[in-house]
Design a protein around this motif. Structure first.
Motif, PDB file in Angstrom:
ATOM      1  N   UNK A 226     -48.894  -8.332  -8.957  1.00 51.84           N
ATOM      2  CA  UNK A 226     -47.736  -8.312  -7.828  1.00 51.84           C
ATOM      3  C   UNK A 226     -46.587  -9.496  -8.425  1.00 51.84           C
ATOM      4  N   UNK A 227     -46.853 -10.648  -8.204  1.00 51.74           N
ATOM      5  CA  UNK A 227     -45.931 -11.161  -8.477  1.00 51.74           C
ATOM      6  C   UNK A 227     -45.491 -12.131 -10.093  1.00 51.74           C
ATOM      7  N   UNK A 228     -46.446 -11.902 -10.759  1.00 53.72           N
ATOM      8  CA  UNK A 228     -46.498 -12.148 -12.324  1.00 53.72           C
ATOM      9  C   UNK A 228     -45.036 -10.553 -12.616  1.00 53.72           C
ATOM     10  N   UNK A 229     -45.482  -9.607 -12.261  1.00 60.08           N
ATOM     11  CA  UNK A 229     -44.655  -8.461 -12.984  1.00 60.08           C
ATOM     12  C   UNK A 229     -43.040  -8.979 -12.527  1.00 60.08           C
ATOM     13  N   UNK A 230     -42.982  -9.423 -10.930  1.00 62.34           N
ATOM     14  CA  UNK A 230     -41.606  -9.630 -10.672  1.00 62.34           C
ATOM     15  C   UNK A 230     -41.123 -10.641 -11.604  1.00 62.34           C
ATOM     16  N   UNK A 231     -42.071 -11.951 -11.807  1.00 59.31           N
ATOM     17  CA  UNK A 231     -40.989 -13.024 -12.615  1.00 59.31           C
ATOM     18  C   UNK A 231     -40.554 -12.058 -13.676  1.00 59.31           C
ATOM     19  N   UNK A 232     -41.253 -11.534 -14.352  1.00 60.68           N
ATOM     20  CA  UNK A 232     -40.278 -11.079 -15.424  1.00 60.68           C
ATOM     21  C   UNK A 232     -39.110  -9.491 -15.148  1.00 60.68           C
ATOM     22  N   UNK A 233     -39.227  -9.618 -13.979  1.00 55.46           N
ATOM     23  CA  UNK A 233     -38.289  -8.054 -14.119  1.00 55.46           C
ATOM     24  C   UNK A 233     -39.051  -6.823 -14.349  1.00 55.46           C
ATOM     25  N   UNK A 234     -39.615  -6.607 -14.050  1.00 47.91           N
ATOM     26  CA  UNK A 234     -41.167  -5.790 -13.791  1.00 47.91           C
ATOM     27  C   UNK A 234     -41.448  -5.361 -12.179  1.00 47.91           C
ATOM     28  N   UNK A 235     -41.175  -3.343 -12.122  1.00 52.36           N
ATOM     29  CA  UNK A 235     -41.563  -3.133 -10.820  1.00 52.36           C
ATOM     30  C   UNK A 235     -41.736  -1.884 -11.409  1.00 52.36           C
ATOM     31  N   UNK A 236     -43.110  -0.736 -11.220  1.00 54.07           N
ATOM     32  CA  UNK A 236     -43.284   0.225 -10.753  1.00 54.07           C
ATOM     33  C   UNK A 236     -43.029   0.853  -9.510  1.00 54.07           C
ATOM     34  N   UNK A 237     -42.715   0.850  -8.541  1.00 48.63           N
ATOM     35  CA  UNK A 237     -42.762   1.374  -7.843  1.00 48.63           C
ATOM     36  C   UNK A 237     -41.481   2.461  -7.445  1.00 48.63           C
ATOM     37  N   UNK A 238     -42.205   3.625  -7.553  1.00 51.94           N
ATOM     38  CA  UNK A 238     -41.193   4.986  -7.270  1.00 51.94           C
ATOM     39  C   UNK A 238     -40.024   4.708  -5.322  1.00 51.94           C
ATOM     40  N   UNK A 239     -38.962   5.249  -6.601  1.00 52.60           N
ATOM     41  CA  UNK A 239     -37.892   5.933  -4.879  1.00 52.60           C
ATOM     42  C   UNK A 239     -39.016   7.044  -4.002  1.00 52.60           C
ATOM     43  N   UNK A 240     -39.484   7.495  -3.381  1.00 55.00           N
ATOM     44  CA  UNK A 240     -40.159   7.815  -2.437  1.00 55.00           C
ATOM     45  C   UNK A 240     -39.614   9.189  -1.389  1.00 55.00           C
ATOM     46  N   UNK A 241     -38.634   9.038  -1.959  1.00 55.91           N
ATOM     47  CA  UNK A 241     -37.731  10.312  -0.613  1.00 55.91           C
ATOM     48  C   UNK A 241     -38.732  10.427   0.673  1.00 55.91           C
ATOM     49  N   UNK A 242     -40.222  11.103   0.701  1.00 50.54           N
ATOM     50  CA  UNK A 242     -40.706  11.584   1.729  1.00 50.54           C
ATOM     51  C   UNK A 242     -41.428   9.900   2.043  1.00 50.54           C
ATOM     52  N   UNK A 243     -41.069   8.624   1.662  1.00 50.09           N
ATOM     53  CA  UNK A 243     -42.156   7.912   2.186  1.00 50.09           C
ATOM     54  C   UNK A 243     -42.754   8.454   4.178  1.00 50.09           C
ATOM     55  N   UNK A 244     -43.723   8.047   3.948  1.00 53.66           N
ATOM     56  CA  UNK A 244     -44.276   8.282   5.367  1.00 53.66           C
ATOM     57  C   UNK A 244     -44.151   7.411   6.388  1.00 53.66           C
ATOM     58  N   UNK A 245     -43.992   7.812   7.637  1.00 58.22           N
ATOM     59  CA  UNK A 245     -43.276   7.119   8.525  1.00 58.22           C
ATOM     60  C   UNK A 245     -44.985   6.257   9.096  1.00 58.22           C
ATOM     61  N   UNK A 246     -45.138   5.413   9.460  1.00 56.31           N
ATOM     62  CA  UNK A 246     -46.198   4.802  10.647  1.00 56.31           C
ATOM     63  C   UNK A 246     -46.492   4.709  11.570  1.00 56.31           C
ATOM     64  N   UNK A 247     -44.752   4.470  12.500  1.00 52.01           N
ATOM     65  CA  UNK A 247     -45.368   4.553  13.671  1.00 52.01           C
ATOM     66  C   UNK A 247     -43.232   5.076  14.511  1.00 52.01           C
ATOM     67  N   UNK A 248     -42.990   5.780  15.203  1.00 54.67           N
ATOM     68  CA  UNK A 248     -41.725   5.491  15.785  1.00 54.67           C
ATOM     69  C   UNK A 248     -42.045   5.188  17.221  1.00 54.67           C
ATOM     70  N   UNK A 249     -40.950   4.266  17.535  1.00 57.20           N
ATOM     71  CA  UNK A 249     -40.900   4.030  19.010  1.00 57.20           C
ATOM     72  C   UNK A 249     -39.551   3.131  18.877  1.00 57.20           C
ATOM     73  N   UNK A 250     -39.513   2.201  20.285  1.00 59.22           N
ATOM     74  CA  UNK A 250     -38.231   1.720  20.967  1.00 59.22           C
ATOM     75  C   UNK A 250     -39.092   0.585  22.036  1.00 59.22           C
ATOM     76  N   UNK A 251     -38.063   0.069  22.062  1.00 59.83           N
ATOM     77  CA  UNK A 251     -37.722  -0.885  23.603  1.00 59.83           C
ATOM     78  C   UNK A 251     -36.870  -1.508  23.893  1.00 59.83           C
ATOM     79  N   UNK A 252     -36.766  -1.971  25.142  1.00 62.31           N
ATOM     80  CA  UNK A 252     -35.219  -2.447  25.599  1.00 62.31           C
ATOM     81  C   UNK A 252     -35.491  -3.824  26.834  1.00 62.31           C
ATOM     82  N   UNK A 253     -34.869  -5.101  26.406  1.00 65.65           N
ATOM     83  CA  UNK A 253     -35.182  -6.202  27.155  1.00 65.65           C
ATOM     84  C   UNK A 253     -33.660  -5.879  28.083  1.00 65.65           C
ATOM     85  N   UNK A 254     -34.311  -6.383  29.358  1.00 65.67           N
ATOM     86  CA  UNK A 254     -33.384  -6.392  30.415  1.00 65.67           C
ATOM     87  C   UNK A 254     -33.062  -7.475  31.036  1.00 65.67           C
ATOM     88  N   UNK A 255     -31.620  -6.840  31.248  1.00 61.55           N
ATOM     89  CA  UNK A 255     -30.822  -8.089  32.042  1.00 61.55           C
ATOM     90  C   UNK A 255     -31.912  -8.586  33.339  1.00 61.55           C
TER      91      UNK A 255
END
Length: 364
Positions: A226-255
């Motif tokens: 992957x790094x070898x390709x990046x140095x040559x401006x090469x990337x084969x990753x496609x745009x994926x509109x349905x990129x799956x979510x691995x998790x959904x969450x929220x957090x909060x820091x208290x006063x």
């Protein structure tokens, strides 16, 4: 596969400029031109910083006390995620006028594949200009955009002329563009990897380009290619509109630190509402609930429980979270942060898609 023989795509990366802070400055004229941090002043960290604050070295994820030391005139505002989400929806509606191939990375940035745009504009640079103009007109905010023939270069380009900038890397220019950049700017090269590369004498794209595949595979394993390709401006990753979510969450820091279980449960109730709203917006379900607890001394503890079926509703989601919390009671130290996350997700509406690349003209 070299740059010339790779399937040519038209990719745009759009990145809003200091998004959360810019929304706050837009909505409160008194904040315009002032250093602004979104987050808690008394406790917590900076969620976002305006460009005026960034000049003092204030950055996202920085402890608020550190930010105040760097910029004593810093103005803190509490985050309004419902507003940011509404603005993000406006922006995504603009994207949808040009292509269905939109891959959101967060509320404030996304990849677009406009190889075959819905309006028939035909020129990726012109589409990016139109999108930026419409964002400014409809939201009164600015966006930066990068245009290129793959995702890696488009993301690099969007950061090149920030804020309110546009950068285009046409075919045949990617390798030269990458050569002069520090590798720590490359998407996929994290801080630890950048440090390791520096120890090996790899500081720039040109340094990376000088290394063989075998050398990179020896030092970086499966990522070496992957790094070898990046140095040559090469990337084969496609745009994926349905990129799956691995998790959904929220957090909060208290006063203030909390130790009382009913008070902590009340905070979990509030956090669960935020998480469940996000779950509902995405129309997905999940089986695993994870509780995150950060103590006064910044020690972090997580506890998780998985069901053999999807969590039925918010009440059950909260009940599992409270049961996990009860297992940590009484609190050995004051608690400064709680978080709740749903994972092991399932999206019944998501269908896997496989894009078939084709040789097409790009940035005419």
């Amino acid at each position: 596969m070299n740059e010339e023989s790779a399937p040519v795509r038209k990719i745009i990366h759009v990145d809003m400029d200091a998004f959360y802070a810019s929304v706050e400055q837009r909505d409160d004229p008194a904040l315009r031109g002032r250093p602004v941090a979104v987050g808690g002043m008394h406790r917590g960290v900076v969620a976002a910083a305006s460009y005026e604050a960034r000049r003092f070295g204030v950055r996202s994820a920085m402890p608020s006390v550190t930010a105040l030391r760097r910029c004593p005139d810093l103005v803190f505002t509490r985050p309004r995620f419902d507003v940011y989400k509404a603005v993000s929806d406006q922006i995504r509606a603009i994207f949808a006028d040009y292509t269905p191939l939109v891959e959101p990375l967060s509320l404030d940035e996304a990849y677009l594949d406009v190889t075959e745009d819905l309006k028939g504009v035909g020129v990726a640079t012109r589409i990016a200009e139109e999108i930026r103009a419409r964002i400014r007109e409809e939201t009164r905010l600015t966006a930066s955009a990068g245009v290129s023939y793959n995702k890696f270069l488009a993301k690099l380009a969007s950061d090149q002329n920030k804020p309110d900038g546009l950068c285009v890397i046409p075919p045949g220019k990617g390798e030269a563009f990458v050569a002069i950049l520090p590798v720590k700017r490359f998407h996929g090269v994290g801080p630890k990897t950048a440090e390791k590369m520096a120890r090996l004498g790899i500081e720039t794209g040109a340094d990376l380009h000088a290394q063989s595949r075998d050398f990179l595979a020896h030092h970086f394993g499966a990522s070496g290619d992957y790094y070898y390709n990046l140095a040559r401006g090469i990337c084969h990753r496609q745009v994926k509109p349905n990129r799956p979510w691995k998790s959904i969450g929220a957090e909060d820091t208290f006063f203030d630190d909390l130790t009382d279980e009913p008070a902590l449960a009340a905070e979990l109730d509030r956090i669960s509402q935020t998480v469940w709203r996000r779950i509902g917006e995405k129309g997905i379900s999940g089986r695993t609930v994870t509780l995150k607890v950060k103590y006064r001394d910044f020690r972090i503890v997580t506890r998780a429980r998985s069901l053999d079926r999807p969590i039925a509703d918010r009440a059950e989601f909260l009940a599992v979270g409270c049961a996990l919390l009860h297992g940590l009671m009484p609190a050995e130290k004051g608690i400064r942060l709680l978080g709740l996350t749903l994972s092991n997700l399932h999206d019944p509406a998501a269908e896997p898609t496989v894009a078939q690349p084709q040789q097409l003209p790009l940035l005419a």
